[in-house]
Each structure stands twice: as structure tokens, then as C-alpha cells.
Scaffold this motif. Structure first.
Motif, PDB file in Angstrom:
ATOM      1  N   LEU A 102       0.847  -1.201   0.000  1.00 20.07           N
ATOM      2  CA  LEU A 102       0.000   0.000   0.000  1.00 20.07           C
ATOM      3  C   LEU A 102       0.883   1.252   0.000  1.00 20.07           C
ATOM      4  N   ASP A 103       0.414   2.305  -0.671  1.00 25.09           N
ATOM      5  CA  ASP A 103       1.157   3.554  -0.538  1.00 25.09           C
ATOM      6  C   ASP A 103       0.731   4.226   0.770  1.00 25.09           C
ATOM      7  N   GLU A 104       1.385   5.339   1.115  1.00 25.97           N
ATOM      8  CA  GLU A 104       1.157   5.937   2.431  1.00 25.97           C
ATOM      9  C   GLU A 104      -0.306   6.318   2.649  1.00 25.97           C
ATOM     10  N   GLU A 105      -0.892   6.911   1.591  1.00 27.81           N
ATOM     11  CA  GLU A 105      -2.272   7.372   1.704  1.00 27.81           C
ATOM     12  C   GLU A 105      -3.236   6.202   1.926  1.00 27.81           C
ATOM     13  N   GLN A 106      -3.020   5.116   1.169  1.00 29.97           N
ATOM     14  CA  GLN A 106      -3.874   3.930   1.328  1.00 29.97           C
ATOM     15  C   GLN A 106      -3.719   3.333   2.725  1.00 29.97           C
ATOM     16  N   ALA A 107      -2.466   3.280   3.176  1.00 27.61           N
ATOM     17  CA  ALA A 107      -2.198   2.697   4.497  1.00 27.61           C
ATOM     18  C   ALA A 107      -2.883   3.526   5.591  1.00 27.61           C
ATOM     19  N   GLU A 108      -2.803   4.852   5.471  1.00 24.99           N
ATOM     20  CA  GLU A 108      -3.465   5.729   6.436  1.00 24.99           C
ATOM     21  C   GLU A 108      -4.974   5.489   6.452  1.00 24.99           C
ATOM     22  N   ALA A 109      -5.541   5.349   5.246  1.00 18.26           N
ATOM     23  CA  ALA A 109      -6.986   5.139   5.147  1.00 18.26           C
ATOM     24  C   ALA A 109      -7.409   3.856   5.852  1.00 18.26           C
ATOM     25  N   VAL A 110      -6.621   2.802   5.688  1.00 19.19           N
ATOM     26  CA  VAL A 110      -6.928   1.519   6.334  1.00 19.19           C
ATOM     27  C   VAL A 110      -6.898   1.666   7.857  1.00 19.19           C
ATOM     28  N   ILE A 111      -5.875   2.353   8.351  1.00 15.39           N
ATOM     29  CA  ILE A 111      -5.727   2.500   9.803  1.00 15.39           C
ATOM     30  C   ILE A 111      -6.864   3.345  10.385  1.00 15.39           C
ATOM     31  N   VAL A 112      -7.185   4.447   9.686  1.00 23.39           N
ATOM     32  CA  VAL A 112      -8.261   5.322  10.161  1.00 23.39           C
ATOM     33  C   VAL A 112      -9.582   4.555  10.204  1.00 23.39           C
ATOM     34  N   GLU A 113      -9.832   3.769   9.164  1.00 24.94           N
ATOM     35  CA  GLU A 113     -11.088   3.016   9.111  1.00 24.94           C
ATOM     36  C   GLU A 113     -11.164   2.015  10.255  1.00 24.94           C
ATOM     37  N   ALA A 114     -10.065   1.321  10.484  1.00 25.55           N
ATOM     38  CA  ALA A 114     -10.041   0.320  11.558  1.00 25.55           C
ATOM     39  C   ALA A 114     -10.223   0.993  12.925  1.00 25.55           C
ATOM     40  N   PHE A 115      -9.605   2.159  13.087  1.00 22.28           N
ATOM     41  CA  PHE A 115      -9.674   2.898  14.349  1.00 22.28           C
ATOM     42  C   PHE A 115     -11.103   3.332  14.667  1.00 22.28           C
ATOM     43  N   LEU A 116     -11.844   3.697  13.610  1.00 19.40           N
ATOM     44  CA  LEU A 116     -13.203   4.201  13.830  1.00 19.40           C
ATOM     45  C   LEU A 116     -14.274   3.118  13.725  1.00 19.40           C
ATOM     46  N   SER A 117     -13.881   1.884  13.447  1.00 18.61           N
ATOM     47  CA  SER A 117     -14.917   0.852  13.255  1.00 18.61           C
ATOM     48  C   SER A 117     -15.142   0.037  14.522  1.00 18.61           C
TER      49      SER A 117
END
Lengths: 306, 306
Positions: free
Chosen positions: B291-306
Motif C-alpha cells: 500500500l502507498d502511504e495514503e492507502q495505508a493511512e486510510a486503512v488504519i483510520v477506518e479500523a480505528f473508527l470501526s
């Protein structure tokens, strides 16, 4: 006033008997009564207002400063400004503290405004103890203000303790941390009877890689009330950790209102607070050792605040 | 307005397609447009002000209420009062939520004042999602007020989520807990661009053995700002735990100001808060997976808020 009373106050708040080595200033009932400077640490009276300047030469190592304040009369209202100028690279231990013996019916109050200018790379430990006693009905009031300016790479460790006997206290602490500066604050506070204590601490982490650590522990007994308001503001890449733990007993009330503000992506700030009664299991354990409930509580409270 | 837009809003905020089983009320651009009650759950218009009463019969079990609100026009300012009367021993799931599609240049605002009267032994789950979209420049504003009165032995679980696209929100939540009542609040909030979010929660633990749990998770991106002010007041023997975690990105700013007040010896209250950037190790790990940085950030943010 008996010498033994003065001795007891000095022992309690500054852990000294008589005079000490190192720089020393004793303020009694609003007047400076004993003072001596050393080669590296100069203590001199302020010219524009009550108080002293404590000037520590750059690169001074291993020296101590004692500046105890005692109030032994009833109805005293003492306001003092003490400024500490810590030279570059100096390492110094400062012991302050105020003891009030109020045997009368009027309030006695001491408000110390302490400002620290800690130069580049300097290292300060500051210990401040507050204590009240006396069979009088007059209030014993201590309202300390502490302001700390920390230059690059400086380190400051502050231990602020209110042991007992202080009717009312409002503590105001402000710190401004430069690059690579580190501040460690340990606050210990005990209130009893109808006492009230407020402690407000604001730390501005303005410098890159600055570090803040605050540990506040308090015990509220009887009908006393306490209020804590620590604020950590991260304006640069920094780390801050605030921990407030309070034991509540009898009819006491405790409020804890920490505030953490991150104004920079690389500011990492953590806060933890807990208020609760004495651990029941610890109590039971001590009671099986033969202590009664009151004794067991005293042991736990002492351990918690030590 | 296209049907597909309405469908999308309803899917996003209430997880429904078209109408649903159970009690239902759809409010669109300030007007009730579809409504049906069931045998056990009556929905009726208020007579003195805009809004509805939702009346759940005692001992109702396993029923759902959907009351979505959509705003599809620019320049709408909608204020509504919804009262929920939950009968003794009833168990009910309530899904609220508001979606704003603002394609114009004027602000559209929805302020929902929700008051819950939860009777003895009743059990409520309440899910509220807020979402904004639309290519217009007009602000999308949501200012919800939620008031919860909990009788003896009642249970309430509230999940309040702001997904994205809300320009400005000020959330006010107040809860009053009776004996043996338990309230669980989960708050999830994401802001981006120049958005601002404020959330104030006050929970009064008035009843013996009442329990409060608040978990707040937020992500602040771009130039957005967030401010959290949860307050737990223990007036009786009770337990409360508040946890606030925020991820800060870009130039965002987050302030967290929890307040815990113990007014009773047997009140045990704990608070934890942390603000920091995305965990670097997690980022690196995801990047090694391609994953590039932006994709990786999106995954982490989603997991954090789910």
C-alpha cells in the motif's frame, strides 16, 4: 515564639536543622531574617518589590539553595516575589517550602510568586513543601504561583507537596518549554477537615522534542474538597503524559479536569485520571496483620503519597 | 431531487433501502413525509412544536424504530424535537441519523433535540449517524442535543457516529442515571478540510450502583479542529470509565477536556485520553504489503473508527 517551633517547621518543610551549607534565605513573618550567598549562588533583595533574586552562575555544579518561609504569627499576609536565574549548564537543587504556625484567630497567608529562568542545558530540581499547624482557629492559606521558562535542552524536576494543615490553597503553575526541554512535575496533596485545594497547571510545549510528565496524587479526607486542572498544550513535535490519581474518603469531593490540546501532528499527549476510595483488598490485608481500619488507612495513604 | 440521492443518504445514515419493517418516520427538508406506527410503537406528531413523540409500550420486545432525517436542499434550517417514551421493561432498537446533501451555496442545518425517558428495567439501543455530501459550497451543519433520563435498572447503549462531510457540529449530550442504570456511549467522529466538531457530554450518576462507560474515538484531518468535553459526576456509589482517543493528521488540532467529579466516597471514576499521530509501525507494516502511504493511512483510520 519558641525556638522549638521554628525548628519543627524548618525540619518539616525544608528538612533542615538550623542553618545549612550552601546558599540560604529564611523569611519569617514577612521579613528576611537570615541570608547567605555562596561564590556561585548570589541571593539579593529585590529593589522594587518584596522578594529575592537567586542568581546561579553558569556551569555551577552540585550546589544547593534553601529558601524556607515560616509564618508564626496570626493575621500575617505575606506576598513575595522570588526570581531564579539559572545560568547556562548549571546544575542546582532548590528547596523551598512554607510552614505556618497559626495559634490565633485571624487568617495567616503566604503567597509566593516564583519565576524560574532556566538557561540552555541547565538542570534544576525544585522541592516545595507546604505545611500548616497551630491550635488557633485562624485560617492557614497558601497560594503559590510558579512560572517556569525553560531554554533549549534544559531539565527541571519539581516536587510540590502539601502535607497537611493548610486550610485553603490555590496553586497556579505555568511552564513554557523550549526545544529539547524536559519538565517533570510531581504533585502530592492531602486535605482534611473543611479544607479546599485547587491546582491549575498549564504547560506549553513550544519547542521541538520537548517532554512533559506530570504525576499528581492526592488524598481528600473528611469534608475537604479538591479541584485539579492540568493543561498540556502541544505546539510542536513533543510528548506529554499527565496522570492524576485521587483517593477520596469520608464526605470529601474531588474534581479532576485535565485538558490536552494537540496543535501539531507530531504532538503525542496522554492523560489518565482516576478517583476512587481506598483499595478494599489492601485494607483487608493490612487488617489481617493486626492493624485496625484507621491504622490500615493511614498506612495506605502514606504509601500512596510517598 | 433524484431518488438515487435519497436512497444513498438513507443507506448511509440508517442502513436501510426504501421503507423498513417496524415503526418508521422519514423527515425530509423539514417535513414529515412517510410514517407508520406498529401495534407496540406509536409515532405521532407533536402539537406544540415541530417533531414527534415515539411511544413504546411496556414490555415490547425485539422491535425497531427508524427515524431518519434527510436534507436535500440548500438554505434549509430545520429544528425538531423528538421525545422517546420507553415503557417499563421494553427492549427496543432505535436508528436515527441525518444526511445532508447540499448542492447550493447557502448553509443547511438540522438541529435535533432528542429526549429519552427510559422506564424501569427498559433496554434501549440507539444508533445515530451523521453524514454530509454535495458539491455545493454551502455549510452542512448538524447540532444534535440528546437528553437521557434513566430509571432504575434501565440500560441504554448509544452509538453516535459522524462519518464525514459535516462542516460544523456542536453535540450536546446529557444523561441522568438512576439506581442500577447503565449507560454505554460510543462516539466516533471524523473531521476533514476546515470542519469543526465540538462534543460535550455530561453524565450525572445519581443512582446507587449506576454505571457509565464512554468511549470516544476521533480522527482529525487537514485543517479541521475538534474539542471534547466529557463530564462524569458521581453523586452516589457508582462506576464510570471515560476513554477518549484521537488521531491527529496534517494541520488538524484536537483538544480533550474530560472532567471527573467524585461527590461520594464510593464513586469510582476513571478517565483516559490520548492524542497522537498514526502509529508509524502500523503504517510501515501496511506499506510493506504494497500500500502507498495514503492507502495505508486510510486503512488504519477506518479500523480505528470501526
Amino acid at each position: 515564639m519558641k525556638d522549638s517551633m521554628l525548628e519543627n517547621l524548618l525540619k518539616t518543610i525544608a528538612d533542615i536543622t538550623g542553618e545549612t551549607d550552601g546558599a540560604f534565605n529564611l523569611r519569617k513573618d514577612g521579613v528576611g531574617v537570615i541570608r547567605h550567598s555562596t561564590e556561585n549562588i548570589e541571593i539579593k533583595s529585590k529593589e522594587d518589590k518584596p522578594g529575592i533574586d537567586i542568581i546561579v552562575k553558569p556551569h555551577t555544579k552540585g550546589e544547593k539553595v534553601h529558601i524556607p518561609v515560616v509564618i508564626t504569627e496570626t493575621g500575617v499576609n505575606d506576598l513575595v516575589y522570588n526570581d531564579f536565574f539559572i545560568g547556562e549548564g548549571a546544575e542546582v537543587d532548590i528547596v523551598a517550602g512554607c510552614g505556618i504556625h497559626n495559634c490565633g484567630s485571624s487568617a495567616s497567608e503566604h503567597d509566593g510568586i516564583h519565576t524560574f529562568y532556566i538557561s540552555k542545558g541547565a538542570k534544576v530540581t525544585y522541592v516545595e513543601k507546604h505545611y500548616g499547624e497551630g491550635e488557633g482557629t485562624g485560617d492557614r492559606i497558601l497560594n503559590p504561583t510558579t512560572i517556569v521558562h525553560m531554554e533549549e535542552g534544559s531539565y527541571c524536576e519539581m516536587e510540590m507537596t502539601q502535607i497537611e494543615g493548610v486550610t485553603s490553597t490555590v496553586r497556579e503553575t505555568e511552564a513554557n518549554l523550549g526545544k529539547d526541554a524536559k519538565l517533570v512535575v510531581t504533585e502530592k496533596l492531602m486535605t482534611h477537615d473543611k479544607q479546599h485545594a485547587t491546582s491549575n497547571i498549564t504547560a506549553n510545549l513550544n519547542g521541538k522534542n520537548s517532554i512533559l510528565q506530570i504525576v499528581s496524587r492526592s488524598v481528600a479526607k473528611n469534608d475537604s474538597t479538591q479541584s485539579f486542572h492540568p493543561i498540556a498544550v502541544g505546539n510542536e513535535k513533543c510528548r506529554a503524559h499527565i496522570q492524576c490519581d485521587s483517593i477520596i474518603m469520608d464526605n470529601a469531593k474531588v474534581a479532576s479536569i485535565p485538558e490536552i490540546q494537540a496543535n501539531h501532528t507530531d504532538a503525542a499527549i496522554i492523560h489518565e485520571a482516576a478517583i476512587g476510595r481506598i483499595n478494599n483488598e489492601q485494607l483487608l490485608k493490612l487488617e489481617t496483620f493486626g492493624l485496625d481500619e484507621e491504622q490500615a488507612e493511614a498506612v495506605i495513604v502514606e504509601a500512596f503519597l510517598s
